[in-house]
Design a protein around this motif. Sequence first.
Motif, PDB file in Angstrom:
ATOM      1  N   TYR A 284      -0.757  17.548  -1.486  1.00  0.00           N
ATOM      2  CA  TYR A 284      -1.043  16.223  -2.007  1.00  0.00           C
ATOM      3  C   TYR A 284      -1.884  16.861  -3.307  1.00  0.00           C
ATOM      4  CZ  TYR A 284       0.230  13.666   2.123  1.00  0.00           C
ATOM      5  OH  TYR A 284       0.830  13.175   3.152  1.00  0.00           O
ATOM      6  N   GLU A 318       3.341  15.563  -3.037  1.00  0.00           N
ATOM      7  CA  GLU A 318       2.955  14.146  -3.552  1.00  0.00           C
ATOM      8  C   GLU A 318       1.745  13.864  -4.424  1.00  0.00           C
ATOM      9  OE1 GLU A 318       3.278  11.008  -0.470  1.00  0.00           O
ATOM     10  OE2 GLU A 318       4.739  12.287   0.810  1.00  0.00           O
ATOM     11  N   PHE A 320      -1.593  11.722  -5.662  1.00  0.00           N
ATOM     12  CA  PHE A 320      -2.660  10.709  -5.552  1.00  0.00           C
ATOM     13  C   PHE A 320      -3.365  10.424  -6.956  1.00  0.00           C
ATOM     14  CE2 PHE A 320      -3.765  11.713  -0.878  1.00  0.00           C
ATOM     15  CZ  PHE A 320      -2.838  11.063  -0.531  1.00  0.00           C
ATOM     16  N   ASN A 352       7.932   6.769  -3.009  1.00  0.00           N
ATOM     17  CA  ASN A 352       6.293   6.800  -2.585  1.00  0.00           C
ATOM     18  C   ASN A 352       5.791   8.176  -2.836  1.00  0.00           C
ATOM     19  OD1 ASN A 352       7.011   4.483  -0.773  1.00  0.00           O
ATOM     20  ND2 ASN A 352       8.314   5.699   0.448  1.00  0.00           N
ATOM     21  N   THR A 355       0.868   7.693  -4.971  1.00  0.00           N
ATOM     22  CA  THR A 355       0.143   6.781  -4.356  1.00  0.00           C
ATOM     23  C   THR A 355      -1.241   6.350  -5.236  1.00  0.00           C
ATOM     24  OG1 THR A 355       0.731   7.452  -2.142  1.00  0.00           O
ATOM     25  CG2 THR A 355      -1.205   6.014  -2.431  1.00  0.00           C
ATOM     26  N   GLU A 356      -1.334   5.265  -5.918  1.00  0.00           N
ATOM     27  CA  GLU A 356      -2.449   4.933  -6.611  1.00  0.00           C
ATOM     28  C   GLU A 356      -3.576   4.563  -5.899  1.00  0.00           C
ATOM     29  OE1 GLU A 356      -3.574   1.401  -9.855  1.00  0.00           O
ATOM     30  OE2 GLU A 356      -1.556   1.513  -8.999  1.00  0.00           O
ATOM     31  N   ASN A 384      -5.010   2.149   0.789  1.00  0.00           N
ATOM     32  CA  ASN A 384      -3.584   2.867   0.286  1.00  0.00           C
ATOM     33  C   ASN A 384      -3.401   4.017   0.877  1.00  0.00           C
ATOM     34  OD1 ASN A 384      -3.603   0.494  -1.376  1.00  0.00           O
ATOM     35  ND2 ASN A 384      -3.692   1.637  -3.390  1.00  0.00           N
ATOM     36  N   ILE A 385      -4.444   4.783   1.042  1.00  0.00           N
ATOM     37  CA  ILE A 385      -4.266   6.131   1.981  1.00  0.00           C
ATOM     38  C   ILE A 385      -3.900   5.775   3.396  1.00  0.00           C
ATOM     39  CG2 ILE A 385      -5.196   7.956   3.151  1.00  0.00           C
ATOM     40  CD1 ILE A 385      -6.798   8.568   0.289  1.00  0.00           C
ATOM     41  N   THR A 387      -2.387   3.076   4.442  1.00  0.00           N
ATOM     42  CA  THR A 387      -1.152   2.593   4.446  1.00  0.00           C
ATOM     43  C   THR A 387       0.050   3.936   4.354  1.00  0.00           C
ATOM     44  OG1 THR A 387      -1.433   0.832   3.368  1.00  0.00           O
ATOM     45  CG2 THR A 387       0.806   1.278   3.014  1.00  0.00           C
ATOM     46  N   LEU A 388      -0.398   4.776   3.655  1.00  0.00           N
ATOM     47  CA  LEU A 388       0.335   6.147   3.525  1.00  0.00           C
ATOM     48  C   LEU A 388       0.336   6.554   5.082  1.00  0.00           C
ATOM     49  CD1 LEU A 388       0.561   8.849   0.794  1.00  0.00           C
ATOM     50  CD2 LEU A 388      -0.071   9.545   3.264  1.00  0.00           C
ATOM     51  N   ASN A 716      10.033   3.057   1.500  1.00  0.00           N
ATOM     52  CA  ASN A 716       9.560   1.995   2.330  1.00  0.00           C
ATOM     53  C   ASN A 716      10.418   0.990   2.365  1.00  0.00           C
ATOM     54  OD1 ASN A 716       8.030  -0.734   2.492  1.00  0.00           O
ATOM     55  ND2 ASN A 716       6.903   0.619   3.681  1.00  0.00           N
TER      56      ASN A 716
END
Length: 861
Positions: A284, A318, A320, A352, A355-356, A384-385, A387-388, A716
Amino acid sequence: MLFYTWKDVDRFIQMKRAKWAEWALDIEVYASEMVISLRDMSDISKAQSGLRDLFGTKMENNRICLDMHGQIIEVVYEQAEVETKRAIVPLFKNILYQEDAYTDNIQQELAGVPVMVFHSYKGGVGRTLSLLAFSKAWAEEREDKSLLIVDADIEAPGITWMVQHDEEGLSYLDLLEIIQCGHNVDDIVEQAVEKVGSVSFNVDTETRTVEHLVLPTYRYDEQVLDMYSSPENIVNGYNKKYILAEVLSKLGERLGVAAVLVDLRAGLSEFSAPLLFDPRVKKYIVSSTSYQSVKGTELLLRQLNKGLAASVEANLPEIFLTMSQSDEEIPEISSRLQAAYNGNNEDGFMDNIITELPFASELIRVDSLQQIMSVLTERIFYKNIRTLIRNNYSVEEKVVMPNVASREECVSQIHKLAETQLVAETNVEFNVLMTSALKNLIKKYVLEVPATVVMGAKGAGKTFLYKEMLKNKYWEAFSSSVQNSASSNNICQTVLIPLLASKNSGDISAVLNSAIEEANRNIHGLNLDIAQWQENEKRIKLYMKEEHESFEWEDFWKTLFLFGMKNVNSLDELERVLSKENKRIVFLVDGLEEIFENTLTNQNEKNAVVGLARDTINALRAKYKNIGCLVFLRQDVARNAIDVNYTQFENLYKNYELNWSKTEALRLALWLVHQAVPGFYTESVDIAQASAEAIENYLVKLWGRKLGKPNSNEANSSRWILAALSDFNGQLQARDIIRFLKYATSDAGKTVYDDRYIMPNEIRKAVPNCSEEKIGEVKQEIGALKPIFERLSSAHEDKRILPFESGTFDLSTKEEQIMKQEGYLRIDNGKYYLPEIIRHALKFKYGRGARPKVLSLIFEK
């Protein structure tokens, strides 16, 4: 290139390996000499010629002249003994000169638990905060398993200072020293496991307290100020290139945790490299939106993605994206960062990847773990994290099929209902979904007789709503059925009468005739012709053979209301009759676009629409308490006809517009599936009042959380489907989502996952069909778009790439204007984009990094 020192020469040689590899096996550069290993000593002249090509005038007499202090490097040639492949070492200084950052000579999976690292190019961008938010969200979503958190930020420890630790436990530097001295992973883990566990912190969830274990950076100050071992030293040891991740993975397994989270040193640091370049470790990468951070992250990603093909199953790093204060900057940054991956994301499997994590001033200064956990709770940053984690790491359960024998039967039932609902002739009985537009309409006309315009694009559900109203025969009965309540005082006094019907409504003549019969029975002396709604179309077409002003059309519409009524010669007389009987009438009009097909250019047709939708409705509202009219009007017809003050007209009826938001589109999908498969939705709260989160959770049962396994790179499911069906105006019609369900369920397909009804393959196959039909409808509905779409679809495939330039298809200003107006074109910084709903049918492909921009344009509405 300037060569100040021998190291400049060394770097230059490594950069130009492709050029000298033809005549040398290896070149090593030292402070005073360059050693060239040749396959055969007869290649010396070829090597000398090659060096002159590389160094130009700086190469003479087997010497390379540096650009500082007159220093030289002697060139020496030797016979190579054995030709060997250059080894990949997980360090930046090695990967920099490699085409591939990863070796194949490594086991595919870590033997223990997953290892996840958090890294950033710059410090101060929220890397440690992101890790802590991850650990909190993990506790909330996966209460059964805790984590091992490792503070590997050797030069600037953070987590270490937030937890209580002493010299009795084990530190990260202790572990590095044990690894440096040891050789066998199991033996190393055995030595370490007994000492880990004395340092931890708790996260309180709604139901329990979860304890996360911590491996601090150091135990005492001298250990960090006088380091013996480092990750770089370890990987340079014999057969230890990837041992660090293996030890952490097995250590986590022995400790009984679900995963190991590692907070790495920021920057292009060799302290972080061994874990970053281990292909089995999940990365990440945290970046702020500042120019320096984004540029550095691009550089980092280019190294991490070397030789790593972006695919569904690839272990991709990924991102952030933190500290964003403007929505406008995100799409451009996302496109730049996604362009650093090896793939064009045609199928959305990199949707995905970013991630904002929005900026929150409350998170800038927090002094303790307890404070961090408290402040995070209600922040979008944290949500948001969470949800990830829910999307990527949740354990999906097998779907229990309600009241039917199999998944195949469920899918078949959904298909049958969706297919019948695409046309309005179905006689299937079920309640109308209460949307915000319908709620506003009913609320407005509780006491007043409805006199208004219901607008919507083709496929928004106008004809369906028209039919459902007439099936209830009375306005009060319709309102009650939609609200699932008994009508007020059980009195139905507002009769619904079809004045005009759409040809596309199918065979609903029985519904229309029944409504007229009920009106004749209920209102004394009415005696309407049973087929008067059919005759009205002929009357309109006859009248439009001559040119008329809008006020003349207004008189015509008022006269049309009275056709077939015995002993009633004016609306005033009708008002008196209705008032005397304590009754009301609402005339329903649908299908105007089938009669007035040229409202864009024909003034007479414009006047006809204005005479009804504006002037007649205004007159009814102003003068009559018992006579109303509901006009179901296609939005483009209204826009074409009302040349003056259209915005004012649109705003007047905005609350009743059948414009499906993303949430309501998903609500419709859930509602329809529940109608097809009773028992699919089991909550006590009606679907119409269900929260967005509840709707999403139930749709996970329908089509999965992702278009693949939860831990895959697949998109998603709900977001991917919405993106595929929407335009840039945020328009997603009822017909679009129903048509999608029809095609996605036309074949149940092979059961790949047992946690959903509809399989990913069927979802993907449905979208091109939806796109083709949508294009066909738009061409028919908006004639001006037809030649534009045909020009785009017939262009050479080399041109059909998003984004394209202004001159690629020579679109005129007027053509661009109508495409933008209808939501099928967006221009951003001189780049032209098309939405997904038409991209498939027009067979456009994405250029690198283009898809994030398209998605941002779709979801900004």
